[in-house]
Design an enzyme around this catalytic site. Structure first.
Site, PDB file in Angstrom:
ATOM      1  CG  HIS A 308      -2.068   0.938   1.085  1.00 51.77           C
ATOM      2  ND1 HIS A 308      -1.979   2.274   1.370  1.00 51.77           N
ATOM      3  CD2 HIS A 308      -3.330   0.726   0.636  1.00 51.77           C
ATOM      4  CE1 HIS A 308      -3.142   2.841   1.106  1.00 51.77           C
ATOM      5  NE2 HIS A 308      -3.976   1.927   0.659  1.00 51.77           N
ATOM      6  CG  ASP A 366      -9.191  -3.848  -2.407  1.00 56.61           C
ATOM      7  OD1 ASP A 366     -10.351  -3.934  -1.976  1.00 56.61           O
ATOM      8  OD2 ASP A 366      -8.703  -2.815  -2.862  1.00 56.61           O
TER       9      ASP A 366
HETATM   10  N1  ACO Z   1       4.197  -7.673  -4.969  1.00 53.55           N
HETATM   11  C1  ACO Z   1       5.537  -7.669  -5.158  1.00 53.55           C
HETATM   12  N2  ACO Z   1       6.318  -6.581  -4.992  1.00 53.55           N
HETATM   13  C2  ACO Z   1       5.724  -5.437  -4.646  1.00 53.55           C
HETATM   14  C3  ACO Z   1       4.332  -5.357  -4.436  1.00 53.55           C
HETATM   15  C4  ACO Z   1       3.563  -6.523  -4.614  1.00 53.55           C
HETATM   16  N3  ACO Z   1       2.240  -6.509  -4.421  1.00 53.55           N
HETATM   17  N4  ACO Z   1       4.004  -4.095  -4.084  1.00 53.55           N
HETATM   18  C5  ACO Z   1       5.135  -3.387  -4.072  1.00 53.55           C
HETATM   19  N5  ACO Z   1       6.182  -4.208  -4.415  1.00 53.55           N
HETATM   20  C6  ACO Z   1       7.596  -3.810  -4.459  1.00 53.55           C
HETATM   21  C7  ACO Z   1       7.901  -2.962  -5.682  1.00 53.55           C
HETATM   22  O1  ACO Z   1       8.368  -3.759  -6.758  1.00 53.55           O
HETATM   23  C8  ACO Z   1       8.955  -2.037  -5.164  1.00 53.55           C
HETATM   24  O2  ACO Z   1      10.188  -2.727  -5.173  1.00 53.55           O
HETATM   25  P1  ACO Z   1      11.587  -1.904  -5.397  1.00 53.55           P
HETATM   26  O3  ACO Z   1      11.676  -0.919  -4.266  1.00 53.55           O
HETATM   27  O4  ACO Z   1      12.621  -2.971  -5.367  1.00 53.55           O
HETATM   28  O5  ACO Z   1      11.452  -1.230  -6.736  1.00 53.55           O
HETATM   29  C9  ACO Z   1       8.574  -1.794  -3.708  1.00 53.55           C
HETATM   30  O6  ACO Z   1       7.819  -2.959  -3.327  1.00 53.55           O
HETATM   31  C10 ACO Z   1       7.746  -0.551  -3.487  1.00 53.55           C
HETATM   32  O7  ACO Z   1       6.607  -0.614  -4.336  1.00 53.55           O
HETATM   33  P2  ACO Z   1       6.036   0.623  -5.159  1.00 53.55           P
HETATM   34  O8  ACO Z   1       5.255   0.114  -6.326  1.00 53.55           O
HETATM   35  O9  ACO Z   1       7.139   1.581  -5.443  1.00 53.55           O
HETATM   36  O10 ACO Z   1       5.068   1.243  -4.078  1.00 53.55           O
HETATM   37  P3  ACO Z   1       3.859   2.204  -4.368  1.00 53.55           P
HETATM   38  O11 ACO Z   1       3.563   2.877  -3.096  1.00 53.55           O
HETATM   39  O12 ACO Z   1       4.123   3.038  -5.578  1.00 53.55           O
HETATM   40  O13 ACO Z   1       2.678   1.198  -4.784  1.00 53.55           O
HETATM   41  C11 ACO Z   1       0.834  -0.299  -4.655  1.00 53.55           C
HETATM   42  C12 ACO Z   1       1.696   0.753  -3.918  1.00 53.55           C
HETATM   43  C13 ACO Z   1       0.392   0.250  -6.028  1.00 53.55           C
HETATM   44  C14 ACO Z   1      -0.411  -0.588  -3.844  1.00 53.55           C
HETATM   45  C15 ACO Z   1       1.679  -1.584  -4.861  1.00 53.55           C
HETATM   46  O14 ACO Z   1       2.065  -2.109  -3.597  1.00 53.55           O
HETATM   47  C16 ACO Z   1       0.942  -2.641  -5.669  1.00 53.55           C
HETATM   48  O15 ACO Z   1       1.010  -2.620  -6.910  1.00 53.55           O
HETATM   49  N6  ACO Z   1       0.238  -3.603  -4.980  1.00 53.55           N
HETATM   50  C17 ACO Z   1      -0.558  -4.600  -5.654  1.00 53.55           C
HETATM   51  C18 ACO Z   1      -1.868  -3.988  -6.125  1.00 53.55           C
HETATM   52  C19 ACO Z   1      -2.811  -3.724  -4.974  1.00 53.55           C
HETATM   53  O16 ACO Z   1      -3.045  -4.576  -4.119  1.00 53.55           O
HETATM   54  N7  ACO Z   1      -3.438  -2.521  -5.012  1.00 53.55           N
HETATM   55  C20 ACO Z   1      -4.461  -2.135  -4.003  1.00 53.55           C
HETATM   56  C21 ACO Z   1      -4.030  -0.983  -3.160  1.00 53.55           C
HETATM   57  S1  ACO Z   1      -5.222  -0.687  -1.916  1.00 53.55           S
HETATM   58  C22 ACO Z   1      -6.456   0.172  -2.631  1.00 53.55           C
HETATM   59  O17 ACO Z   1      -6.322   0.810  -3.622  1.00 53.55           O
HETATM   60  C23 ACO Z   1      -7.749   0.122  -1.976  1.00 53.55           C
END
Ligand code: ACO
Length: 432
Positions: A308, A366
């Protein structure tokens, strides 16, 4: 504004700029950079708005490090345990918990606005039978502006309130119509003798040829999910509503923009993506393979429902939903139990994995909401629509706050231009 300041120094010129710092009720201070460009000819750069506050707001507070979520100061755990969605909607819109009379009057107003103009039903006939429900809902919500010309003056507080009640009341009816269209079933009219969530269930699942018994547990689960999804401060879809609304666009257009933003898999589309992912994983033995893929930088696969932008400890909504998930599966048949077992096993593996620990990736709201929706008989393509029903309250609360803010201006971010420098047009015959 406090007397605090924040000093920025230009390493090239040595010039320093003192910026005013604002302090809120809770949370980190913010540095006011509003005058930076005008006075110092420089923009700030923050793709994804990771460190940028876009507005003042007194609606919702999140402490992502501690897993705290407050609506108007009230902890989400207390609201989830003791309130209901309509009362929470009142709280988010008006700022205070209602008196008994205020609640009765608000609830009655919402109930009496649930019917939609028959003209809307003809819209659905125009959609292909397999249109995604989010496409139908965003289209129909946007088109509401074509029906309510008489009460769309955004500068009139009475018109704003009528809009607020109307859209909160009608979005479940529109969602149910989208569902019924996709099922090829007749549309079911709202019933004024039912509470908000029971009415949603009835419009979704009753058919004209036999009586439908509304499950009190299903209504309770829906009410909880709606409370938890009602608002989440300046998230992607809410910021979209604010940005669209900041131009003075009509509020139905702004809400339709929010529905569209919510649809993406990184936001509200995640609950649908979680179910798709669990189905793709299939069984517990395949978990390590998928976890390895999620960790592989060269593989775009991510564990849906994990991580998140704001919560870096745990998502308090996920804790509450997890409990309800158990309750629903126990009482409403166990045909989804294998899926839930798989989700629990995946959660356990991920929570013990160094990659997920180091990056603070915990299950978000979610991760579990889709399993509950599935147990209630709601198909995957409708999950994000359910989220949109609840989040409409938050979108409306933020839109109202933005419109009433005398300091409000059109939202207009700047950029770091990396394209071609100035060059002269070349006629097509002279191009190489
Ligand atoms: N699985 C694997 N790796 C992940 C995941 C995941 N679900 N989420 C983040 N990471 C990793 C990224 O690759 C990144 O790695 P790095 O630092 O080596 O590049 C690091 O963790 C940070 O992730 P970011 O994408 O930079 O974090 P951001 O805050 O931009 O994204 C997000 C948050 C979009 C929710 C992300 O965690 C994601 O895509 N999760 C899966 C989708 C999801 O569940 N979305 C629902 C959010 S809740 C809502 O909207 C109600």
């Amino acid at each position: 504004m406090t007397n605090k300041t924040f000093t920025l120094t230009n390493n090239t010129t040595g010039a320093s700029v003192e910026l005013p710092v604002k302090t809120g009720t809770l949370g980190p201070d913010v540095v006011d950079i509003g005058a930076l460009y005008k006075q110092h000819n420089v923009f700030t750069f923050d793709p994804g708005f990771v460190s940028t506050g876009s507005c003042e707001s007194d609606i919702t507070f999140i402490d992502g490090e501690k897993g705290v979520l407050l609506y108007r100061g009230y902890p989400i755990e207390q609201l989830a345990g003791r309130s209901n969605f309509i009362e929470v909607a009142y709280l988010l819109l008006y700022g205070e918990l209602p008196s008994a009379d205020e609640l009765a009057s608000f609830s009655s107003s919402i109930t009496h606005h649930t019917m939609i103009n028959e003209g809307f039903l003809r819209f659905f006939n125009g959609f292909h039978y397999n249109a995604h429900p989010m496409a139908m809902v965003s289209g129909v919500i946007g088109s509401m502006s074509a029906f309510y010309h008489d009460s769309m003056n955004i500068n009139d507080p009475v018109h704003r309130e009528i809009f607020a009640h109307r859209v909160i009341a009608k979005i479940p009816t529109v969602a149910a119509a989208a569902f019924k269209h996709s099922m090829g079933q007749p549309f079911i009219y709202p019933r004024n003798d039912l509470d908000y969530c029971s009415n949603v269930l009835n419009m979704f699942f009753s058919v004209p040829c036999e009586p439908y018994k509304i499950s009190p547990l299903a209504a309770e689960a829906l009410d909880l999910l709606f409370i938890l999804h009602a608002d989440h401060e300046q998230n992607c879809s809410t910021s979209t509503v604010r940005l669209a609304g900041s131009s003075g666009a009509n509020p139905y257009a702004a809400i339709a923009a929010g529905v569209s933003a919510l649809w993406g898999p990184a936001h509200g589309g995640a609950n649908e993506a979680v179910l798709k992912m669990l189905n793709a994983i299939g069984s517990v033995e395949n978990i390590p393979k998928f976890v390895a893929r999620a960790k592989d930088k060269d593989d775009p696969f991510r564990l849906m429902g994990f991580g998140h932008r704001v919560y870096k400890n745990f998502d308090p909504r996920a804790t509450l939903i997890r409990e309800m998930c158990h309750k629903v599966l126990k009482e409403m048949g166990d045909s989804n139990a294998p899926l839930f077992e798989l989700a629990l096993a995946l959660e356990e593996v991920a929570l013990q994995d160094d990659y997920f620990i180091e990056k603070n990736l915990y299950p978000n709201v979610d991760f579990y909401s889709g399993i509950i929706y599935r147990a209630l008989g709601i198909p995957e393509s409708m999950f994000t629509v359910m989220f949109a029903i609840a989040r409409t309250v938050g979108w409306v609360a933020h839109w109202l706050e933005m419109i009433a803010d005398p300091a409000g201006r059109i939202g207009r971010p700047r950029q770091l231009y990396t394209g071609a420098p100035l060059r002269d047009y070349v006629s097509v015959d002279d191009r190489k």
